[in-house]
Design an enzyme around this catalytic site. Structure first.
Site, mmCIF file in Angstrom:
data_model
loop_
_atom_site.group_PDB
_atom_site.id
_atom_site.type_symbol
_atom_site.label_atom_id
_atom_site.label_comp_id
_atom_site.label_asym_id
_atom_site.label_seq_id
_atom_site.Cartn_x
_atom_site.Cartn_y
_atom_site.Cartn_z
ATOM 1 N N ASP A 191 0.895 -1.117 0.113
ATOM 2 C CA ASP A 191 0.041 -0.183 0.053
ATOM 3 C C ASP A 191 0.920 1.329 -0.103
ATOM 4 O OD1 ASP A 191 -1.121 -2.431 1.681
ATOM 5 O OD2 ASP A 191 -2.874 -1.048 1.279
ATOM 6 N N THR A 192 1.857 1.368 0.934
ATOM 7 C CA THR A 192 2.807 2.453 1.212
ATOM 8 C C THR A 192 3.437 2.793 -0.107
ATOM 9 O OG1 THR A 192 2.742 2.078 3.612
ATOM 10 C CG2 THR A 192 4.477 3.637 2.502
#
Length: 613
Positions: free
Chosen positions: A188-189
């Site tokens: 996600d990051t």
């Protein structure tokens, strides 16, 4: 052509108890604001071990709006999402966690932010001031610290990178997925950070979020895994693009030149160093080169033994040439780029796969470090036992005055003695490490897996232990065979003893030097420490690093003066590098290998990264 505009992906691993309710809730929520037939729900089932696959299949058979994407093996959370996104039909790609921790009333805003064309990426946030996320301390504190580090190191403008509630424009997502490397919790990051760096329009909006299920700070995943991924991404995005070959070579060369100039002009008289070098016996110096040359066929034989144990046969002289070429590359290029050259040479000339080439190089480096450390550690332990560390400590502290801090005065010599004793403990530990590797290789048990999973039972622990196991497994493949271990281990010791004997011959070339057992012992220690200093890839061939460490030890342990010790280190290193370059040039001509092409090809192999020694 499909009419599907929105694809919602639900990453599922062992969700048999909740997946049906989650799918039904998702379908009803989407139907409330999207036209019929314009959306699909994909269950990205990631190698489940429960009834999730059959439930997902049953739902897909009963409702054409539901699809089941199956993976036989665990891909990881990010890997499963990437796999499903590539098979989705919609132009707007959405995912959220199957526990529905984020209030589903936010789904319309998430979808329409991207579907409308206003944004390329949208993400929910639990850290914006206006939201009402319930964050207990055991989740909130680590989350706040993590997001702070991401903003600091990766220059992200977002407040929350890990909220499982995101939407992407299809073209943007597929473009970003080609760059994202993580397949687990950092996925996600990395997507959000790379989206910002690429100039995509990113919307972060507050969501109501309620924690569901049990969660805990995981030592392996959160500290090792996430932290290492932040560092890796920071290096790739902020550092690596600025380090061209020209820049790194220039910087490394300037650093070494500055260190040598400082050593010669401040510590020693330059004229005295040059006089010592010019006074050396040229015939004896040349003979030291012959002695050093004897170690190269031994290197080729040792490398042949390693490859044979890993399932690939080759001949000693070819492998000696490959080593000559790779070591020449390390003298020419910074950051030990020459290490990858050997993998290219054995791949191009003997069809040995890149993974095996790099694995064998890693095994060789382990034995090199063990041999060097055993030599250095043995001498250092002996110095501690006999009290000989006092000489080195006094030499280190000779020009350093006592330091007063408050009411306490720090004695530099005492501090140096303490540091040497600590180093002796490290040396002894390294020797003991050899025994540990041998014992573990002969036991039918998974020590690495057990050690890592004792700290964590998270899926990322499995990922980390797999990487470590691959490396340790290659080493233990050689160690587990008693004959191979003895050949490679003894061969490594002999190779580095010859390296030390080369330096001893160089000592003999200087008229003011009288060889003695204590001087030979000091030479063993000085050469070993000098080679350990070269581990840091700060300069091509470790030039400057070797000389500094060598000189310090010789001055500390013997009556040899500073200028002469520095002169010996320079001549010793120059002889070894000259033999390496001549052998490398001859090997390149013999095997028809271009060094620059080999470096470029080894960097582009992409199968496995070389180990630094």
């Amino acid at each position: 052509m499909s009419d599907v505009e929105v694809s919602v992906v639900l990453p599922a691993y062992n969700e048999a108890a909740t997946i049906e309710e989650t799918v039904e809730t998702t379908l009803s929520t989407l139907a409330a604001f999207l036209p019929a037939g314009s959306f699909e729900v994909i269950v990205a089932e990631d190698g489940c071990e429960d009834r999730t696959p059959e439930i997902a299949t049953r739902m897909a058979d009963a409702d054409e709006r539901v699809r089941h994407v199956h993976s036989d093996e665990r891909l990881g959370r990010g890997g499963a999402l990437s796999y499903a996104f590539r098979q989705a039909e919609g132009e707007t790609l959405v995912y959220f966690d199957t526990d529905l921790a984020t209030d589903m009333r936010h789904l319309e805003e998430l979808v329409e932010s991207v579907r409308s064309g206003e944004y390329d990426v949208a993400t929910g946030s639990r850290w914006l001031p206006e939201n009402r996320a319930d964050r207990p301390a055991k989740r909130g504190v680590p989350s706040l610290g993590y997001n702070t580090l991401v903003r600091l190191f990766l220059r992200s403008d977002l407040q929350d990178h890990q909220c499982g509630f995101k939407a992407f424009d299809r073209a943007a997502a597929l473009d970003l997925l080609d760059e994202v490397e993580d397949e687990h919790w950092f996925w996600d990051t990395e997507l959000l950070v790379r989206a910002q760096r690429e100039g995509y329009r990113v919307k972060e909006f507050p969501v109501d979020w309620t924690p569901k299920g049990d969660s805990k700070v995981d030592l392996v995943r959160d500290v090792f895994g996430m932290g290492s991924q932040i560092v890796r991404t920071w290096w790739q995005l902020s550092v690596s693009p600025r380090i061209t070959r020209k820049v790194s070579m220039t910087a490394g060369s300037l650093l070494v030149i500055a260190a040598l100039v400082l050593a010669v002009t401040v510590v020693f008289d330059p004229a005295a160093v040059l006089d010592a070098i010019s006074g050396a016996d040229g015939v004896v110096v040349a003979f030291s080169g012959v002695v050093y040359l004897l170690s190269w066929p031994l290197r080729g034989q040792r490398y042949r033994d390693i490859l044979a144990r890993l399932g690939h046969d080759s001949d000693t002289w070819f492998l000696t040439g490959a080593i000559f070429i790779s070591q020449t590359g390390n003298l020419v290029f910074p950051a030990r780029l020459g290490d990858g050259v050997r993998a290219y040479v054995v791949k191009a000339r003997r069809q040995i796969p890149y993974p095996t080439g790099f694995a064998s190089l890693a095994v060789e480096r382990v034995f090199d470090l063990l041999a060097i450390t055993v030599l250095a550690g043995s001498v250092l332990v002996g110095l501690v036992v006999t009290g000989g560390t006092d000489q080195v400590a006094q030499a280190i502290a000779a020009d350093v005055p006592p330091v007063t801090i408050g009411d306490d005065t720090l004695d530099p010599a005492a501090a140096a003695r303490t540091a040497l004793r600590v180093a002796a403990v490290v040396g002894a530990a390294a020797i003991a490490g050899v025994a540990v590797i041998v014992v573990s290789a002969r036991r039918d048990s998974d020590l690495v897996h057990r050690a890592v999973t004792a700290l964590s039972n998270d899926s990322y622990a499995q990922y980390v232990s797999g990487i470590v196991e691959q490396f340790v497994g290659d080493v233990e493949t050689v160690v587990a065979d008693r004959g191979a271990f003895l050949r490679v281990g003894v061969g490594s010791l002999v190779i580095w003893i010859v390296d030390v004997l080369t330096a001893v011959v160089v000592f003999a070339a200087f008229p003011s030097i009288e060889l003695s057992p204590s001087l030979v012992a000091a030479a063993f220690f000085a050469v070993s420490v000098g080679n350990l200093a070269k581990i840091l890839p700060l300069s091509p061939g470790g030039i400057g690093l070797y000389e500094g460490a060598f000189t310090l030890i010789v001055v500390g342990l013997t009556t040899v003066t500073g200028p002469v010790a520095l002169a010996i280190s320079i001549v010793d290193h120059a002889v070894k590098n000259a033999v390496t370059i001549v052998g490398g040039l001859g090997s390149m001509a013999w095997l028809n290998v271009s060094l620059t092409t080999a470096v470029e090809e080894s960097q582009q192999s992409g199968e496995i990264e070389p180990e630094a020694d």
